[in-house]
Design a protein around this motif. Structure first.
Motif, PDB file in Angstrom:
ATOM      1  N   TYR A   1      21.448 -18.329  48.992  1.00  0.00           N
ATOM      2  CA  TYR A   1      20.151 -17.926  49.540  1.00  0.00           C
ATOM      3  C   TYR A   1      19.493 -16.867  48.663  1.00  0.00           C
ATOM      4  O   TYR A   1      18.299 -16.956  48.351  1.00  0.00           O
TER       5      TYR A   1
ATOM      6  N   LEU B   1      21.220 -25.226  49.767  1.00  0.00           N
ATOM      7  CA  LEU B   1      20.534 -25.364  51.052  1.00  0.00           C
ATOM      8  C   LEU B   1      21.125 -26.540  51.813  1.00  0.00           C
ATOM      9  O   LEU B   1      21.207 -27.646  51.300  1.00  0.00           O
TER      10      LEU B   1
ATOM     11  N   ASP C   1      17.317 -21.300  58.206  1.00  0.00           N
ATOM     12  CA  ASP C   1      18.023 -22.115  57.222  1.00  0.00           C
ATOM     13  C   ASP C   1      19.518 -21.978  57.432  1.00  0.00           C
ATOM     14  O   ASP C   1      19.996 -20.961  57.936  1.00  0.00           O
TER      15      ASP C   1
ATOM     16  N   HIS D   1      16.985 -26.754  56.880  1.00  0.00           N
ATOM     17  CA  HIS D   1      15.819 -25.874  56.954  1.00  0.00           C
ATOM     18  C   HIS D   1      14.889 -26.341  58.064  1.00  0.00           C
ATOM     19  O   HIS D   1      14.693 -27.541  58.241  1.00  0.00           O
TER      20      HIS D   1
END
Length: 99
Positions: free
Chosen positions: A60, A36, A52, A39
């Motif tokens: 993901y 990640l 995101d 976000h």
């Protein structure tokens, strides 16, 4: 290649309370998911929206299966793979800046 994932058009009843409960169940702040980059979540034109940026679509997908879906089921008691689904849109990311 990095990808942006936008999720919107959630089923009725999904909003701030559900989002906060799922976030708490996953403890993203203390244990961010691998891959990640960025976000954010909130209302856009009256619709709950989550956006995101991930290092890859695979990152993901791993997060969705290993952490997100189990947290949704824990908080809501519903199987997130069945029933009405939100709209998930993927965008290729040419470049991003993380200062």
């Amino acid at each position: 290649m990095a990808v942006a994932i936008r999720t919107t058009d959630f089923p009725e009843g999904v909003g701030t309370d559900m989002y906060d409960g799922v976030q708490a169940a996953m403890d993203i702040v203390s244990d961010p998911p691998e891959g990640l980059i960025f976000h954010w979540a909130g209302e856009v034109n009256g619709k709950w929206t989550i956006s995101d940026v991930w290092e890859s679509r695979e990152a993901y997908d791993r997060f969705r299966e290993a952490r997100l879906f189990p947290a949704i089921e824990k908080v809501s008691g519903m199987d997130p793979a069945s029933g009405p689904q939100p709209t998930v849109t993927e965008f290729a990311v040419h470049n991003y800046l993380k200062p």
